[in-house]
Design a protein around this motif. Structure first.
Motif, PDB file in Angstrom:
ATOM      1  N   ALA A 194       5.892   5.681 -11.745  1.00  0.00           N
ATOM      2  CA  ALA A 194       7.000   5.334 -10.858  1.00  0.00           C
ATOM      3  C   ALA A 194       7.113   3.816 -10.775  1.00  0.00           C
ATOM      4  N   ARG A 195       8.187   3.371 -10.184  1.00  0.00           N
ATOM      5  CA  ARG A 195       8.376   1.934  -9.998  1.00  0.00           C
ATOM      6  C   ARG A 195       7.527   1.455  -8.824  1.00  0.00           C
ATOM      7  N   LEU A 196       6.884   0.319  -8.978  1.00  0.00           N
ATOM      8  CA  LEU A 196       6.048  -0.215  -7.904  1.00  0.00           C
ATOM      9  C   LEU A 196       6.932  -0.705  -6.756  1.00  0.00           C
ATOM     10  N   PRO A 197       6.749  -0.165  -5.547  1.00  0.00           N
ATOM     11  CA  PRO A 197       7.549  -0.633  -4.412  1.00  0.00           C
ATOM     12  C   PRO A 197       7.319  -2.115  -4.130  1.00  0.00           C
ATOM     13  N   GLY A 198       8.363  -2.789  -3.696  1.00  0.00           N
ATOM     14  CA  GLY A 198       8.253  -4.212  -3.404  1.00  0.00           C
ATOM     15  C   GLY A 198       7.320  -4.518  -2.254  1.00  0.00           C
ATOM     16  N   GLU A 199       7.070  -3.533  -1.392  1.00  0.00           N
ATOM     17  CA  GLU A 199       6.203  -3.734  -0.236  1.00  0.00           C
ATOM     18  C   GLU A 199       4.724  -3.549  -0.567  1.00  0.00           C
ATOM     19  N   SER A 200       4.416  -3.093  -1.787  1.00  0.00           N
ATOM     20  CA  SER A 200       3.031  -2.749  -2.130  1.00  0.00           C
ATOM     21  C   SER A 200       2.095  -3.957  -2.087  1.00  0.00           C
ATOM     22  N   ALA A 201       2.527  -5.070  -2.641  1.00  0.00           N
ATOM     23  CA  ALA A 201       1.664  -6.260  -2.657  1.00  0.00           C
ATOM     24  C   ALA A 201       1.323  -6.716  -1.244  1.00  0.00           C
ATOM     25  N   ARG A 202       2.270  -6.592  -0.318  1.00  0.00           N
ATOM     26  CA  ARG A 202       1.999  -6.979   1.065  1.00  0.00           C
ATOM     27  C   ARG A 202       1.030  -5.988   1.713  1.00  0.00           C
ATOM     28  N   TRP A 203       1.247  -4.697   1.449  1.00  0.00           N
ATOM     29  CA  TRP A 203       0.407  -3.666   2.074  1.00  0.00           C
ATOM     30  C   TRP A 203      -1.042  -3.781   1.609  1.00  0.00           C
ATOM     31  N   TRP A 204      -1.237  -3.976   0.288  1.00  0.00           N
ATOM     32  CA  TRP A 204      -2.580  -4.025  -0.272  1.00  0.00           C
ATOM     33  C   TRP A 204      -3.140  -5.441  -0.331  1.00  0.00           C
ATOM     34  N   ALA A 205      -2.350  -6.430   0.077  1.00  0.00           N
ATOM     35  CA  ALA A 205      -2.796  -7.833   0.158  1.00  0.00           C
ATOM     36  C   ALA A 205      -3.179  -8.413  -1.192  1.00  0.00           C
ATOM     37  N   THR A 206      -2.602  -7.881  -2.261  1.00  0.00           N
ATOM     38  CA  THR A 206      -2.822  -8.426  -3.596  1.00  0.00           C
ATOM     39  C   THR A 206      -1.801  -7.833  -4.558  1.00  0.00           C
ATOM     40  N   GLY A 207      -1.455  -8.617  -5.583  1.00  0.00           N
ATOM     41  CA  GLY A 207      -0.559  -8.104  -6.611  1.00  0.00           C
ATOM     42  C   GLY A 207      -1.314  -7.490  -7.777  1.00  0.00           C
ATOM     43  N   LYS A 208      -2.645  -7.664  -7.784  1.00  0.00           N
ATOM     44  CA  LYS A 208      -3.472  -7.087  -8.842  1.00  0.00           C
ATOM     45  C   LYS A 208      -3.830  -5.653  -8.447  1.00  0.00           C
ATOM     46  N   LEU A 209      -2.943  -4.734  -8.770  1.00  0.00           N
ATOM     47  CA  LEU A 209      -3.143  -3.358  -8.318  1.00  0.00           C
ATOM     48  C   LEU A 209      -2.438  -2.356  -9.209  1.00  0.00           C
ATOM     49  N   VAL A 210      -2.871  -1.116  -9.086  1.00  0.00           N
ATOM     50  CA  VAL A 210      -2.151   0.056  -9.578  1.00  0.00           C
ATOM     51  C   VAL A 210      -2.151   1.027  -8.402  1.00  0.00           C
ATOM     52  N   GLU A 211      -1.001   1.273  -7.836  1.00  0.00           N
ATOM     53  CA  GLU A 211      -0.918   2.166  -6.676  1.00  0.00           C
ATOM     54  C   GLU A 211      -0.740   3.605  -7.163  1.00  0.00           C
ATOM     55  N   PHE A 212      -1.313   4.544  -6.420  1.00  0.00           N
ATOM     56  CA  PHE A 212      -1.189   5.948  -6.800  1.00  0.00           C
ATOM     57  C   PHE A 212      -1.049   6.827  -5.558  1.00  0.00           C
ATOM     58  N   ALA A 213      -0.491   8.002  -5.750  1.00  0.00           N
ATOM     59  CA  ALA A 213      -0.331   8.964  -4.664  1.00  0.00           C
ATOM     60  C   ALA A 213      -0.285  10.364  -5.254  1.00  0.00           C
ATOM     61  N   ALA A 214      -1.138  11.253  -4.753  1.00  0.00           N
ATOM     62  CA  ALA A 214      -1.167  12.649  -5.181  1.00  0.00           C
ATOM     63  C   ALA A 214      -0.680  13.516  -4.030  1.00  0.00           C
ATOM     64  N   ALA A 215       0.269  14.407  -4.311  1.00  0.00           N
ATOM     65  CA  ALA A 215       0.860  15.206  -3.250  1.00  0.00           C
ATOM     66  C   ALA A 215       1.341  16.541  -3.790  1.00  0.00           C
TER      67      ALA A 215
END
Length: 305
Positions: A215-236
């Motif tokens: 998926a596309r990385l949300p623009g709020e992710s870097a703020r939420w995780w306090a870093t841009g060095k990330l791969v966000e994931f969600a299982a549902a």
């Protein structure tokens, strides 16, 4: 028309899994600056959604700037509308996008707006949302030990963090793995400034996911995780029939404040808590018989002579 599910950014809108699932409404009052998008325009936008859908459920990230949240509540107050629910689940941005998709799927079912809004809290407990991070030095939304902070400064160190449903943090090394769901899920991931190999080749098989999609990385992710060095994931849970059974199995009550149906302990629209059940009424005291009254007459049925 189904209840409108609205979000505060286009990157919180995941593709519909079928032609029946409606898309989410992206609020321009949240996307555009107040300098270019006036309050009158914001009021018209929300009023139009209410006119077309009856009720609007707005999902706003917990990390959103205070000014954005204040504007959402200002719109609700000026319209004096109890048909707008403003929800801020404590989910990371990609997890919030997944929740929005689940509510969109359920909006075409026979759930009332009140049940749909309060279902957001229930569904949040079944979303396993986290991220692969290159640093946890500034992370404050998940408990981080002093040792992890120190290791975060070492080059090439990576951490796997689970934010919901239970916070967990591990160093990516050896066979260490985050605890996963015990039910069938689909895994979504969004890549930032890290490679996604660990998520797709280690996490997904360990969690026995039924599918993996990017998926596309949300623009709020870097703020939420306090870093841009990330791969966000969600299982549902991806299956609408399972989601329907999950929500419909919970007892429904009526909100004592706004009158809408709800599940759980709080109304999604007015935020009023569910009142505790009234105590069973004590039995009425036995009627006293006057000393001057005839005992026989006291025992006779009413109306007897």
């Amino acid at each position: 028309m189904p209840t409108a599910i609205a979000v505060t950014g286009p990157d919180l809108v995941l593709p519909s899994p079928d032609r029946h699932t409606p898309s989410a409404a992206v609020l321009q009052s949240a996307v555009q600056s107040p300098r270019t998008y006036s309050l009158d325009q914001a009021l018209t936008e929300m009023h139009t959604l209410i006119e077309h859908h009856g009720y609007v459920i707005v999902l706003c990230p917990a990390s959103a700037p205070p000014a954005l949240v204040q504007r959402m509540h200002a719109i609700r107050s000026v319209l004096e509308s109890d048909r707008i629910a403003i929800l801020r689940p404590d989910l990371p941005p990609l997890g919030l996008a997944v929740l929005a998709l689940q509510l969109r799927q359920l909006s075409i079912c026979d759930f009332s707006p009140g049940v749909l809004a309060s279902a957001a809290r229930l569904l949040s407990h079944y979303i396993y949302a986290g991220a692969l991070l290159g640093s946890v030095a500034k992370l404050d939304r998940v408990p981080v030990t002093l040792q992890s902070h120190a290791k975060s400064w070492m080059p090439s160190t990576q951490f796997a963090v689970l934010a919901t449903p239970r916070p967990e943090l591990i160093k990516v090394t050896g066979d260490a793995m985050l605890p996963g769901p015990g039910f069938g899920t689909k895994l979504l991931y969004a890549t930032g400034q890290l490679g996604s190999d660990w998520v797709t080749e280690a996490l997904a098989p360990a969690w026995r996911t039924q599918g993996v999609a990017e998926a596309r990385l949300p623009g709020e992710s870097a703020r939420w995780w306090a870093t841009g060095k990330l791969v966000e994931f969600a299982a549902a849970i991806p299956d609408i029939s399972v989601l329907y059974q999950l929500v419909s199995s919970v007892r429904r009550d009526d909100c004592h404040w706004c009158g809408l149906e709800l599940i759980g302990d709080r109304c999604g629209f007015c935020a009023a808590p569910l009142l505790p059940p009234p105590e069973r009424a004590a039995p009425a005291p036995a009627a006293r018989v006057s000393a001057s009254a005839s005992p026989v007459r006291a025992l006779l049925p009413r109306g007897a002579t």
